[in-house]
Write a protein that holds these residues in place. Structure first.
Motif, short mmCIF file in Angstrom:
data_model
loop_
_atom_site.label_atom_id
_atom_site.label_comp_id
_atom_site.label_asym_id
_atom_site.label_seq_id
_atom_site.Cartn_x
_atom_site.Cartn_y
_atom_site.Cartn_z
N TYR A 90 1.01 -1.48 -0.37
CA TYR A 90 0.03 -0.03 -0.20
C TYR A 90 0.53 1.20 0.06
N ASP A 91 1.54 1.35 0.54
CA ASP A 91 2.83 2.48 0.91
C ASP A 91 3.49 2.82 -0.12
N ARG A 92 3.94 2.17 -1.12
CA ARG A 92 5.03 1.62 -2.29
C ARG A 92 4.07 2.60 -3.23
N ALA A 93 5.15 3.18 -4.18
CA ALA A 93 5.51 3.75 -5.56
C ALA A 93 5.78 2.97 -6.84
N LEU A 94 6.30 2.27 -6.16
CA LEU A 94 7.48 0.91 -7.55
C LEU A 94 6.85 -0.09 -6.50
N LEU A 95 5.72 -0.53 -6.95
CA LEU A 95 5.30 -1.90 -6.75
C LEU A 95 5.99 -3.00 -6.31
N VAL B 245 9.48 -2.82 -5.56
CA VAL B 245 10.96 -2.58 -5.05
C VAL B 245 10.21 -2.27 -3.15
N PRO B 246 11.00 -3.27 -2.67
CA PRO B 246 10.28 -3.41 -1.62
C PRO B 246 11.55 -2.21 -0.60
N GLY B 247 10.29 -1.83 0.36
CA GLY B 247 10.36 -0.40 0.98
C GLY B 247 10.17 0.68 0.28
N ASP B 248 10.23 0.81 -0.73
CA ASP B 248 9.73 1.98 -1.22
C ASP B 248 8.89 2.29 -1.01
N VAL B 249 8.67 3.59 -0.73
CA VAL B 249 7.38 4.49 -0.42
C VAL B 249 7.18 5.77 -1.31
N TRP B 250 5.60 6.14 -1.17
CA TRP B 250 5.60 6.59 -2.53
C TRP B 250 5.24 8.01 -1.17
#
Length: 224
Positions: free
Chosen positions: A83-88, A90-95
């Motif tokens: 849910y928090d990702r911009a790039l689904l 990529v673990p740890g990615d955050v929008w």
């Protein structure tokens, strides 16, 4: 172009991501044409936004549940993982919200994948523990949305089928704790044909649901 008077965010899974909507049969073609050709602009979220002259963001992931994915697949992740990702992928990615995205309404429709298939041997759940984990995760997810968007945003929690009672329970708890802008919406599935590929909602179904959601939103005490 005039600014929209309402901003909506929808957090959902397969029924809103429009898998199979444009299919002409409930059985997907061998090349998954009906699945591939479905587009989110024909779905109830986009149709509702258009009818209300609203801006919208759709955060949907096919097959993912609040705590359990469809048929127990990929148990190491769930909808909240992404849910928090911009790039689904990529673990740890955050929008990063630029600060301009503040929806007045957030619609949450999560639970179909958690409960639509029976538990398989080897899954770490009983019916009771799955229900309890779902309610706990749902409550935490609403708390995250409330913290992120503030007390003025209306949270609309959608319930239907086997998870409706759990959603209603969570909403009642939050309302009793003082959250005055959380609402429960029992989804009216009357008249739906579910003739998209793999029995998903058809384009006609999405238009019916959009009409019902539009009428509901128009009556909510939302300020803009």
């Amino acid at each position: 172009m005039p600014m929209p008077w309402l901003r909506m965010l929808a957090a959902s899974a397969i029924s809103t991501v429009l898998i199979g909507t444009s299919g002409v049969t409930t059985a997907a073609a061998p090349d998954h044409r009906g699945v591939r050709d479905s587009v989110h602009t024909a779905g109830r979220v986009a149709l509702t936004a258009r009818g209300l002259r609203a801006d919208y963001q759709l955060n949907a992931y096919s097959g993912q549940g609040m705590v359990r994915n469809y048929n127990g697949g990929s148990p190491e992740v769930n909808y909240r993982t992404f849910y928090d990702r911009a790039l689904l992928n990529v673990p740890g990615d955050v929008w990063r919200n630029p600060g301009t995205w503040r929806p007045q309404l957030v619609v949450v429709h999560l639970g179909t994948n958690d409960f639509s298939t029976p538990l398989n041997p080897g899954e770490p759940w009983t019916d009771e523990s799955l229900a309890a984990a779902y309610r706990s995760a749902y409550s935490g997810f609403l708390a995250k949305l409330r913290q992120r968007y503030g007390s003025a945003t209306t949270l609309l929690a959608v319930g239907t089928g086997p998870f409706a009672g759990h959603v209603e329970h969570v909403v009642r708890e939050r309302a009793s704790a003082g959250d005055r802008r959380v609402r429960y919406w029992p989804l009216d599935t009357t008249g739906l044909d579910c003739t998209g590929c793999h029995w998903h909602y058809s384009a006609r179904d999405h238009r019916l649901l959009a009409d019902r959601l539009t009428a509901l939103v128009a009556d909510l005490p939302i300020r803009w």
